[in-house]
Design an enzyme around this catalytic site. Structure first.
Site, short mmCIF file in Angstrom:
data_model
loop_
_atom_site.label_atom_id
_atom_site.label_comp_id
_atom_site.label_asym_id
_atom_site.label_seq_id
_atom_site.Cartn_x
_atom_site.Cartn_y
_atom_site.Cartn_z
N THR A 68 5.10 11.12 3.79
CA THR A 68 5.01 10.34 5.04
C THR A 68 6.35 10.30 5.76
O THR A 68 7.41 10.40 5.12
CB THR A 68 4.57 8.88 4.71
OG1 THR A 68 4.76 8.06 5.86
CG2 THR A 68 5.39 8.28 3.57
N ASP A 69 6.30 10.11 7.09
CA ASP A 69 7.55 9.96 7.85
C ASP A 69 8.30 8.70 7.43
O ASP A 69 9.49 8.56 7.67
CB ASP A 69 7.28 9.94 9.37
CG ASP A 69 6.28 8.86 9.81
OD1 ASP A 69 5.81 8.08 8.96
OD2 ASP A 69 5.95 8.82 11.00
N GLU A 70 7.60 7.75 6.77
CA GLU A 70 8.24 6.49 6.40
C GLU A 70 9.32 6.64 5.33
O GLU A 70 10.11 5.72 5.13
CB GLU A 70 7.18 5.48 5.94
CG GLU A 70 6.27 5.04 7.08
CD GLU A 70 5.55 3.73 6.78
OE1 GLU A 70 6.13 2.87 6.12
OE2 GLU A 70 4.40 3.60 7.22
N TYR A 92 5.68 0.83 -0.30
CA TYR A 92 4.84 2.04 -0.13
C TYR A 92 5.71 3.27 0.10
O TYR A 92 5.60 4.27 -0.61
CB TYR A 92 3.87 1.84 1.05
CG TYR A 92 3.38 3.15 1.62
CD1 TYR A 92 2.59 4.00 0.86
CD2 TYR A 92 3.72 3.55 2.91
CE1 TYR A 92 2.15 5.22 1.36
CE2 TYR A 92 3.28 4.76 3.43
CZ TYR A 92 2.50 5.59 2.65
OH TYR A 92 2.08 6.80 3.14
#
Length: 286
Positions: A68-70, A92
Site C-alpha cells: 500500500t502507499d501507506e 495497518y
C-alpha cells in the site's frame, strides 16, 4: 482456508499446482488497526510469512505481494518513489511494511522471484462499505449523512478497480523479480470534496448549504496522514497508465451500490463513523 494455517497452505501448494501467487489477503481497516494492532500484525505479517515460505518451497514462478502507499507515511509535498523510506504511521501500514521486508528477504536470500506493489486507494463496484467511497454512497442512498473524520482536508488518490486489474496483469507479465512498483494516479481529492461530489451526484444538488446538511464532521482518527503523493513512472515504463476517468468510474460505482448494498454481510455495521470494536476471533499464536 486461512493464510495463517501453515498445514492448510502447504497442502494447497502440494495439491493445486500453483505457479503464480498474487497475495492480496490482509486486514486493511485502518481505524480498526488502532484497536486490534496485534491481530493485524498476526494476519498481515505472520500470514504473509507462511504464504511466501510455502510458495518458495513449491518453486512458484512469481510471487506478487500487494502492499500500500501507506507504508511511506504522509507527505504534503514530497512525492514518493519506490526508493523512498518507509515511515508508516498506523498499525495497518506498519504491518504491511513489515511483511514487505519478509517478502523482500526471500529475493535477497534465495533469489525467489518476488515483486512488491504499492497502490493508491482503489474504488469501484463490489468494495466492502467500510471504505470511504462505498460508505458515503451507501449512507447517502439511505438518506444519512457522510461521516467525515476531523477537518476532511485529508487528500487521497483514487484509482478505479479495472485500472488496478490492468496494473496487476502488467506486473505479472513485465514486472522484474526483486523490484517494487508504485501503482498510482494523479487524480486526488480531499475527503470533504469527495463527500460534496457524491452529494451532488446522489442528492442532485449544487447548493453549498444543502451539501453541508449532508456532511457530519466527527472526531479524527489517532493519526490521519494528509496525503500520499506517489510517482508511478516505473509502472508507466512497463506500459501501464490509468485509463478510467473519475466521472465514468464513480457513476458505475454509484449505480452498483443502488442495487447491491443489501447483499453485504453485516453491511450496516460498516457504515458506523468508527469501527464497532468487537473482539476478533480468538487467535492461536504461531
Amino acid at each position: 482456508g486461512d493464510i495463517c494455517e501453515p498445514d492448510f497452505i502447504k497442502q494447497l501448494f502440494e495439491t493445486e499446482k500453483i505457479d503464480i501467487v498474487l497475495h492480496f489477503a490482509a486486514q486493511t481497516h485502518v481505524d480498526l488497526s488502532f484497536w486490534h494492532a496485534l491481530e493485524f500484525t498476526y494476519v498481515n505479517v505472520y500470514g504473509t510469512n507462511v504464504l511466501v515460505a510455502a510458495a518458495h518451497e513449491a518453486n512458484v514462478e512469481k510471487f506478487v505481494y500487494v502492499s500500500t502507499d501507506e507504508v511511506y507515511g504522509g507527505s504534503t509535498d514530497e512525492e514518493f518513489d519506490e526508493s523512498s523510506p518507509k515511515r508508516p504511521t498506523n498499525p495497518y501500514a506498519s504491518s504491511k511494511a513489515a511483511a514487505e521486508c519478509f517478502v523482500q528477504s526471500y529475493w535477497e536470500r534465495y533469489q525467489f522471484p518476488v515483486v512488491i506493489t504499492r497502490s493508491s486507494n482503489v474504488y469501484g463496484p463490489h468494495q466492502y462499505p467500510e471504505k470511504v467511497i462505498p460508505k458515503f454512497i451507501s449512507l447517502l442512498q439511505q438518506n444519512r449523512k457522510c461521516c467525515i473524520h476531523g477537518s476532511g482536508l485529508q487528500r487521497r488518490n483514487f484509482l478505479y478497480a479495472a485500472d488496478v486489474v490492468e496494473a496487476f496483469l502488467t506486473v505479472l507479465k513485465e514486472g522484474k523479480p526483486g523490484e517494487i512498483y508504485n501503482i498510482g494516479t494523479n487524480f486526488e481529492m480531499s475527503i470533504a470534496q469527495l463527500a460534496k461530489e457524491l452529494i451532488h451526484l446522489i442528492k442532485k444538488t449544487s447548493s453549498e448549504s444543502e451539501m453541508e446538511h449532508w456532511m457530519d464532521y466527527v472526531k479524527d482518527r489517532p493519526t490521519n496522514d494528509l496525503r500520499y503523493p506517489m510517482n508511478s513512472e516505473k509502472m508507466h515504463n512497463l506500459g501501464w497508465r490509468p485509463k478510467v476517468p473519475w466521472k465514468e468510474g464513480i457513476k458505475k460505482t454509484i449505480e452498483w451500490y443502488k442495487e447491491n448494498f443489501h447483499n453485504w454481510k453485516n453491511s450496516e455495521k460498516a457504515l458506523e463513523p468508527f469501527p464497532v470494536t468487537e473482539p476478533f476471533a480468538q487467535l492461536s499464536g504461531p
